[in-house]
Design an enzyme around this catalytic site. Sequence first.
Site, PDB file in Angstrom:
ATOM      1  N   GLU A   1     -12.646   2.409   2.409  1.00  0.00           N
ATOM      2  CA  GLU A   1     -12.647   2.844   3.478  1.00  0.00           C
ATOM      3  C   GLU A   1     -12.689   3.832   4.506  1.00  0.00           C
ATOM      4  O   GLU A   1     -12.782   4.526   3.502  1.00  0.00           O
ATOM      5  CB  GLU A   1     -11.078   2.085   3.549  1.00  0.00           C
ATOM      6  CG  GLU A   1      -9.891   1.542   5.012  1.00  0.00           C
ATOM      7  CD  GLU A   1      -8.238   1.862   4.585  1.00  0.00           C
ATOM      8  OE1 GLU A   1      -7.816   0.954   5.239  1.00  0.00           O
ATOM      9  OE2 GLU A   1      -7.831   2.946   3.114  1.00  0.00           O
TER      10      GLU A   1
ATOM     11  N   GLU B   1       0.612  -1.338   0.117  1.00  0.00           N
ATOM     12  CA  GLU B   1       0.031   0.144   0.171  1.00  0.00           C
ATOM     13  C   GLU B   1       0.263   1.232  -0.081  1.00  0.00           C
ATOM     14  O   GLU B   1       1.973   1.737   0.953  1.00  0.00           O
ATOM     15  CB  GLU B   1      -0.333  -0.173   1.276  1.00  0.00           C
ATOM     16  CG  GLU B   1      -1.288   1.474   1.047  1.00  0.00           C
ATOM     17  CD  GLU B   1      -2.901   1.029   2.266  1.00  0.00           C
ATOM     18  OE1 GLU B   1      -3.388   0.812   3.275  1.00  0.00           O
ATOM     19  OE2 GLU B   1      -3.662   1.947   2.155  1.00  0.00           O
TER      20      GLU B   1
END
Length: 297
Positions: free
Chosen positions: A241, A147
């Site tokens: 998210e 990420e």
Amino acid sequence: MNKLGVHAHVWEHGWTKEQATRAINNSAEVGFDFIEAPSLDPSSINPDETSKLLEQAGIGIAFSMGLGFDSDISSCDPAKEKRGKSLLLDAVSVCRDCGGKSIQGILYSGFGKYFVQPTKEGIARSAEILREVAEEAAKSDIMLGLEVVNRYETNICNTAAQGVEMCKLVGASNVKVHLDVYHMNIEESDISSAIIDSAPYLGYFHTGDSHRGYLGTGSIDLQSVFRALVKAKYAGPITFESFSSKVVGQPLEGILAIWRNLWEDGFDLATHALMYTKAQLKAAQEVERQAERSRLL
Ligand code: MN
């Protein structure tokens, strides 16, 4: 078709049997294809219970984590490297036993604010260790998503281009870039071209908005983001998210600086996010067909 997922923190901050049950069942009820469960501490996840719950609910699972500074595989400290590698391997086992196919997050460094530059040696060690973990993950067909996050959460991969560079350095086909639009909004010069340029390495995507609350209520041009994903022919998972002080607990509350209550009702938030994502993807797909439809002859 992109599989659509939701981060467990929309529902719960932990993964006890009760919390996992609520999180998995809510995700399925809203209509998501899978849930993303944080596995900062892989031993907190019971794979037997979790896989039963997933099977009953009919959805899949992905995992996300960040290494601690005491398990930082970019530190060049053998004891920390050892702890980091062992945590990553534990996460691979948990993922495999839950029937998951991917682990994402800050797998390559500590997760939090650094006060020093990364070192060439540290980056090389991180890539080597990731290559070893990736080899183990490949046996269970598990992808590792690196990420790319903002400068306050790592000192290594802050831009999509750096994520691609790190993937090349690791050199394993099951290690991909994981982009997150919240972080891209802070670091990229041009979010759309960053998505398109990293397309061959893109394996996972986090949606959200500038304040990490309701999709479409912040300052990010999400229409362009979804158009870029479709233009890049990205067919991988897309996970919503979002964090609110209503749900988030430590350590994420502190690391991510979640000080505000951006929503009260996770069910309403997630229902809206799924509807919004589907509508944006559909519109972006139609955009791609316009040129063909507009031909004169
Ligand atoms: Mn993210």
